[in-house]
Design a protein around this motif. Structure first.
Motif, mmCIF file in Angstrom:
data_model
loop_
_atom_site.group_PDB
_atom_site.id
_atom_site.type_symbol
_atom_site.label_atom_id
_atom_site.label_comp_id
_atom_site.label_asym_id
_atom_site.label_seq_id
_atom_site.Cartn_x
_atom_site.Cartn_y
_atom_site.Cartn_z
ATOM 1 N N THR A 181 0.344 -1.005 -3.609
ATOM 2 C CA THR A 181 1.544 -1.255 -2.801
ATOM 3 C C THR A 181 2.505 -0.063 -2.844
ATOM 4 O OG1 THR A 181 2.793 -2.430 -4.554
ATOM 5 C CG2 THR A 181 1.350 -3.747 -3.140
ATOM 6 N N ASN A 197 3.864 3.804 -1.127
ATOM 7 C CA ASN A 197 4.100 4.495 0.136
ATOM 8 C C ASN A 197 3.836 5.987 -0.032
ATOM 9 O OD1 ASN A 197 5.313 2.244 1.803
ATOM 10 N ND2 ASN A 197 6.715 2.233 0.056
ATOM 11 N N ASN A 237 -2.453 2.541 0.216
ATOM 12 C CA ASN A 237 -1.360 2.018 -0.603
ATOM 13 C C ASN A 237 -1.723 1.909 -2.074
ATOM 14 O OD1 ASN A 237 -3.061 -0.189 -0.694
ATOM 15 N ND2 ASN A 237 -1.500 -1.681 -0.113
#
Length: 258
Positions: free
Chosen positions: A206, A208, A239
């Motif tokens: 998760t 960026n 991710n």
């Protein structure tokens, strides 16, 4: 590509100015908002991003920008990738562990990486093919060759529900298989710790592009290995990331996929 050292020096200058700004805000936050599924954003985040962007645009007006708060602008063939405050939750709560991360990408290849820790003044920096440095010292990944002797880092970002449960289960697995695992809450610095041999490995999902771009190149230039969770070639636009000293990389990937 030419002028990598010049671009690196520009990124270092921008990170130092942003570091001064962040430290001026630190422990005196009174202007913030909560972004849906993305946690806290302070005025320091946005002011830092504006400052960095202005410095980089002045030095390289033809380059594009990909920044956390302001999105994508300009030429995407060559662009700066900016996290103006990595570790905002730490910053907000007065926990002194956060950084500025700036990378330069050319034709999908990372060519410059800078991570600045304004709390202690450390600057991690690299240019493609020229090694990784902490301040003026060349750094290298660790030589630990067994998972059971390793120290790992990870992060959970803003996970909830099943995603968080899976991350916690993986945390438990690695806790049992290693010397220990740390989760200080700033992915760019975690990757720097792999590059300088404090951590033997790091994994997180998760994420960026701005969280990991500079750190990935720092690990690679320090002699480490960086892949996705499947052990395949890394892309900052995925991710998830696994970074290590190389010697225990397959073991980390194996545990993640077990």
């Amino acid at each position: 590509m030419k002028d990598l050292q010049k671009y690196k020096e520009l990124a270092i200058s921008a990170s130092l100015e942003a570091g001064k700004l962040l430290m001026a805000h630190f422990n005196s936050i009174n202007d913030f908002k909560i972004k849906k599924d993305a946690g806290i954003v302070t005025k320091a985040d946005t002011d830092s991003e504006t400052l960095i962007t202005n410095i980089l645009k002045k030095g390289t007006p033809e380059f594009g920008i990909l920044a956390e708060e302001d999105g994508v602008k300009g030429d995407q063939n060559i662009k700066w990738i900016i996290d103006p405050l990595d570790g905002t939750t730490n910053f907000f709560h007065g926990f002194p562990h956060f950084n500025i991360s700036i990378a330069l990408e050319y034709k999908k290849e990372l060519i410059v990486g800078v991570v600045h820790n304004p709390v202690n003044g450390d600057i991690y920096h690299c240019a493609k093919g020229a090694g990784s440095y902490k301040n003026k010292e060349l750094i290298k990944v660790s030589k630990t060759d067994q998972l059971k002797s390793s120290l790992l880092g990870t992060g959970f970002a803003y996970m909830r529900g099943n995603e968080l449960n899976s991350a916690l289960e993986l945390f438990k697995k690695f806790t049992a298989l290693t010397h220990g695992i740390r989760r200080p809450g700033a992915a760019a610095l975690d990757l720097c710790y792999v590059a300088e041999g404090i951590y033997d490995g790091f994994y997180e999902s998760t994420l960026n592009p701005w969280d990991i771009a500079a750190g990935i190149l720092l690990v690679q230039e320090a002699g480490g290995t960086v892949t996705n969770y499947k052990g395949n070639k890394i892309s900052i636009y995925e991710n998830n990331v696994v970074a290590s000293n190389g010697a225990i990389h397959k073991d980390i990937v194996s545990v993640i996929n077990s």
